[in-house]
Design a protein around this motif. Sequence first.
Motif, PDB file in Angstrom:
ATOM      1  N   ILE A 139      38.125  70.195  -1.880  1.00  0.00           N
ATOM      2  CA  ILE A 139      37.918  71.494  -1.754  1.00  0.00           C
ATOM      3  C   ILE A 139      38.693  72.024  -0.580  1.00  0.00           C
ATOM      4  O   ILE A 139      38.598  71.220   0.406  1.00  0.00           O
ATOM      5  N   TYR A 140      39.617  73.048  -0.481  1.00  0.00           N
ATOM      6  CA  TYR A 140      40.386  73.351   0.518  1.00  0.00           C
ATOM      7  C   TYR A 140      39.922  74.897   0.940  1.00  0.00           C
ATOM      8  O   TYR A 140      39.817  75.773   0.076  1.00  0.00           O
ATOM      9  N   ILE A 141      39.699  75.026   2.086  1.00  0.00           N
ATOM     10  CA  ILE A 141      39.376  76.348   2.886  1.00  0.00           C
ATOM     11  C   ILE A 141      40.138  76.504   3.942  1.00  0.00           C
ATOM     12  O   ILE A 141      40.350  75.821   4.863  1.00  0.00           O
ATOM     13  N   LYS A 142      40.964  77.701   4.028  1.00  0.00           N
ATOM     14  CA  LYS A 142      41.793  78.075   5.066  1.00  0.00           C
ATOM     15  C   LYS A 142      41.184  79.240   5.655  1.00  0.00           C
ATOM     16  O   LYS A 142      40.999  80.496   4.915  1.00  0.00           O
ATOM     17  N   SER A 143      41.035  79.335   6.982  1.00  0.00           N
ATOM     18  CA  SER A 143      40.292  80.575   7.627  1.00  0.00           C
ATOM     19  C   SER A 143      41.012  80.981   8.812  1.00  0.00           C
ATOM     20  O   SER A 143      41.698  80.017   9.539  1.00  0.00           O
ATOM     21  N   MET A 144      40.645  81.882   9.358  1.00  0.00           N
ATOM     22  CA  MET A 144      41.050  82.575  10.547  1.00  0.00           C
ATOM     23  C   MET A 144      39.751  82.451  11.563  1.00  0.00           C
ATOM     24  O   MET A 144      38.783  83.123  11.075  1.00  0.00           O
ATOM     25  N   VAL A 145      39.916  81.954  12.577  1.00  0.00           N
ATOM     26  CA  VAL A 145      38.471  81.862  13.528  1.00  0.00           C
ATOM     27  C   VAL A 145      38.746  82.192  15.001  1.00  0.00           C
ATOM     28  O   VAL A 145      39.831  81.985  15.591  1.00  0.00           O
ATOM     29  N   SER A 146      37.700  82.634  15.668  1.00  0.00           N
ATOM     30  CA  SER A 146      37.308  82.546  17.254  1.00  0.00           C
ATOM     31  C   SER A 146      35.920  82.272  17.410  1.00  0.00           C
ATOM     32  O   SER A 146      35.232  82.934  16.846  1.00  0.00           O
ATOM     33  N   TYR A 147      35.855  81.428  18.109  1.00  0.00           N
ATOM     34  CA  TYR A 147      34.337  81.044  18.337  1.00  0.00           C
ATOM     35  C   TYR A 147      34.042  81.147  19.885  1.00  0.00           C
ATOM     36  O   TYR A 147      35.103  81.142  20.851  1.00  0.00           O
ATOM     37  N   LEU A 148      33.163  81.030  20.375  1.00  0.00           N
ATOM     38  CA  LEU A 148      32.534  81.081  21.984  1.00  0.00           C
ATOM     39  C   LEU A 148      33.387  80.034  22.641  1.00  0.00           C
ATOM     40  O   LEU A 148      33.318  78.801  22.423  1.00  0.00           O
ATOM     41  N   SER A 149      34.064  80.326  23.891  1.00  0.00           N
ATOM     42  CA  SER A 149      34.633  79.351  24.735  1.00  0.00           C
ATOM     43  C   SER A 149      33.583  79.342  25.984  1.00  0.00           C
ATOM     44  O   SER A 149      33.158  78.313  26.525  1.00  0.00           O
ATOM     45  N   VAL A 150      33.391  80.418  26.736  1.00  0.00           N
ATOM     46  CA  VAL A 150      32.697  80.284  28.108  1.00  0.00           C
ATOM     47  C   VAL A 150      31.904  81.367  28.103  1.00  0.00           C
ATOM     48  O   VAL A 150      32.228  82.819  27.674  1.00  0.00           O
ATOM     49  N   LEU A 151      30.584  81.170  27.970  1.00  0.00           N
ATOM     50  CA  LEU A 151      29.458  82.519  28.180  1.00  0.00           C
ATOM     51  C   LEU A 151      29.746  82.921  29.320  1.00  0.00           C
ATOM     52  O   LEU A 151      29.503  84.293  29.283  1.00  0.00           O
ATOM     53  N   HIS A 152      29.826  82.408  30.514  1.00  0.00           N
ATOM     54  CA  HIS A 152      29.917  83.415  31.891  1.00  0.00           C
ATOM     55  C   HIS A 152      31.356  82.474  32.480  1.00  0.00           C
ATOM     56  O   HIS A 152      31.276  81.283  32.517  1.00  0.00           O
ATOM     57  N   THR A 153      32.137  83.377  32.984  1.00  0.00           N
ATOM     58  CA  THR A 153      33.029  82.871  33.980  1.00  0.00           C
ATOM     59  C   THR A 153      32.017  82.539  35.349  1.00  0.00           C
ATOM     60  O   THR A 153      31.427  83.126  35.714  1.00  0.00           O
ATOM     61  N   HIS A 154      32.937  81.602  36.110  1.00  0.00           N
ATOM     62  CA  HIS A 154      32.502  81.401  37.213  1.00  0.00           C
ATOM     63  C   HIS A 154      32.737  82.401  38.413  1.00  0.00           C
ATOM     64  O   HIS A 154      31.642  82.586  39.208  1.00  0.00           O
ATOM     65  N   THR A 155      33.761  83.356  38.236  1.00  0.00           N
ATOM     66  CA  THR A 155      33.830  84.343  39.272  1.00  0.00           C
ATOM     67  C   THR A 155      33.060  85.614  38.662  1.00  0.00           C
ATOM     68  O   THR A 155      32.903  86.640  39.650  1.00  0.00           O
ATOM     69  N   ASP A 156      32.812  85.923  37.561  1.00  0.00           N
ATOM     70  CA  ASP A 156      32.380  87.133  36.992  1.00  0.00           C
ATOM     71  C   ASP A 156      31.311  86.789  35.827  1.00  0.00           C
ATOM     72  O   ASP A 156      31.726  86.626  34.649  1.00  0.00           O
ATOM     73  N   LYS A 157      30.207  86.727  35.937  1.00  0.00           N
ATOM     74  CA  LYS A 157      29.188  86.355  35.019  1.00  0.00           C
ATOM     75  C   LYS A 157      29.099  87.417  33.990  1.00  0.00           C
ATOM     76  O   LYS A 157      28.395  87.129  33.013  1.00  0.00           O
ATOM     77  N   SER A 158      29.619  88.800  34.225  1.00  0.00           N
ATOM     78  CA  SER A 158      29.735  89.804  32.954  1.00  0.00           C
ATOM     79  C   SER A 158      30.744  89.569  31.986  1.00  0.00           C
ATOM     80  O   SER A 158      30.647  89.974  31.052  1.00  0.00           O
ATOM     81  N   LYS A 159      31.713  88.571  32.277  1.00  0.00           N
ATOM     82  CA  LYS A 159      32.506  88.292  31.321  1.00  0.00           C
ATOM     83  C   LYS A 159      32.253  87.056  30.242  1.00  0.00           C
ATOM     84  O   LYS A 159      31.876  86.020  30.909  1.00  0.00           O
ATOM     85  N   THR A 160      32.516  87.320  29.196  1.00  0.00           N
ATOM     86  CA  THR A 160      32.230  86.258  28.219  1.00  0.00           C
ATOM     87  C   THR A 160      33.717  86.126  27.559  1.00  0.00           C
ATOM     88  O   THR A 160      34.338  87.121  27.009  1.00  0.00           O
ATOM     89  N   LEU A 161      34.160  84.776  27.411  1.00  0.00           N
ATOM     90  CA  LEU A 161      35.314  84.460  26.880  1.00  0.00           C
ATOM     91  C   LEU A 161      35.270  83.690  25.528  1.00  0.00           C
ATOM     92  O   LEU A 161      34.349  82.913  25.179  1.00  0.00           O
ATOM     93  N   VAL A 162      36.211  83.882  24.629  1.00  0.00           N
ATOM     94  CA  VAL A 162      36.402  83.367  23.093  1.00  0.00           C
ATOM     95  C   VAL A 162      37.477  82.812  23.045  1.00  0.00           C
ATOM     96  O   VAL A 162      38.693  82.985  23.680  1.00  0.00           O
ATOM     97  N   GLN A 163      37.739  82.121  22.072  1.00  0.00           N
ATOM     98  CA  GLN A 163      38.982  81.406  21.640  1.00  0.00           C
ATOM     99  C   GLN A 163      39.990  82.709  21.086  1.00  0.00           C
ATOM    100  O   GLN A 163      39.481  83.469  20.591  1.00  0.00           O
ATOM    101  N   PRO A 164      40.997  82.547  21.495  1.00  0.00           N
ATOM    102  CA  PRO A 164      42.133  83.344  20.677  1.00  0.00           C
ATOM    103  C   PRO A 164      42.053  83.036  19.321  1.00  0.00           C
ATOM    104  O   PRO A 164      41.681  81.638  18.680  1.00  0.00           O
ATOM    105  N   LEU A 165      42.129  84.007  18.188  1.00  0.00           N
ATOM    106  CA  LEU A 165      42.224  83.919  16.931  1.00  0.00           C
ATOM    107  C   LEU A 165      43.136  82.835  16.653  1.00  0.00           C
ATOM    108  O   LEU A 165      44.317  82.816  17.056  1.00  0.00           O
ATOM    109  N   HIS A 166      42.813  82.139  15.580  1.00  0.00           N
ATOM    110  CA  HIS A 166      43.666  80.922  14.987  1.00  0.00           C
ATOM    111  C   HIS A 166      43.255  80.476  13.683  1.00  0.00           C
ATOM    112  O   HIS A 166      42.227  80.661  13.555  1.00  0.00           O
TER     113      HIS A 166
END
Length: 354
Positions: A139-166
């Motif tokens: 079974i073959y599945i091809k997807s485009m995805v982006s998942y959580l990378s950093v819940l909070h940055t060290h310098t700004d807890k209001s920023k949430t970072l995710v993976q670039p779409l890939h």
Amino acid sequence: MIRKKSRREESLDHAELARLLPAPGDPHLSLDRHLLLEEHLMSEIQPTAPAPAPSRRPARRVVLIGVPVTAAALAGAFAFTALTGSGGSGPAAATPPPVEAPVVRIEPGSTAQLASTVERIAAAASASKTPEPGPGQYIYIKSMVSYLSVLHTHTDKSKTLVQPLHMREVWSSPDGKQGWLDEPGYQPKGGITVDSDVESSLNAPSYDYLKTLPTDPDALLKKIYKETEGQGNSPDQQAFATVGDLLGEQLAPAKLNAALYRAAAKIPGVVVVDHAKDAAGREGIALAHVDQKSGGRTEWIFDRKTYAYLGSRGVQVKQADDVKPGTVLECTAVLERAVVDAQKQRPGAQGTDA
């Protein structure tokens, strides 16, 4: 003359040590955040067996062809930096730097059109021509995805970072014992094996296992609640997440797909969201459910005309852990599902490796 020992030379009892040392901290991370961070951690470390985003998900729920991710204590970590995989068939490429999570307008959900929408989705699923893998096929599945990378940055807890779409591609044998994952930038070059000797179950579904599930929605939902008891933040949230895990990187018989949608409609709290976009930017209608503890809403997105499944999205709808409402914590888009003759083959390239 008797020399007195200095205080530094004397042994300190536990009570005195307790007075001298600062009080220990008591960092707290909610269960849903433990699960979310654990799922992402497991998706970034080379797996020894397939594992489900990414149940979860976010929200998710990161799915690597279907082995359960166990919750581990990541206590006290409000700042979390993604780890990259190692090993596999070749050296890992440099992991792309994370980007700030997009923020979207939160559209309220409604139950007004739930029954009719689910029936249209189920009818489309029943009518679809789902390929059935044979012995030796994958079974073959091809997807485009982006998942959580950093819940909070060290310098700004209001920023949430995710993976670039890939892009992300997975191959799995019908019995779930053999698999391959290719995710450039997040796995070693060429991909990694995700073979498994785990017995198939709802938390580790194979195609062969899915064929054994009941296609009566009530019986199916009863089984889901029973086999996922005690998991997740609530029985309803876990049931919804479990169904969602079977919609992404998996292939299910048409009748079971229809039953899954009808079963999901019976879960308390499920609503219809009129407008939602998948990772490929395709807009559709969504079935959604809010995790009341985390404040995150998981959305399954369907084509507005054909009602075919497009992908999923995890959106924060309530303020929690400094994550602002509207933050998109994960997003996926299924671009292709097919049955191929060998591992690492792609549709249209039969007889050659990927």
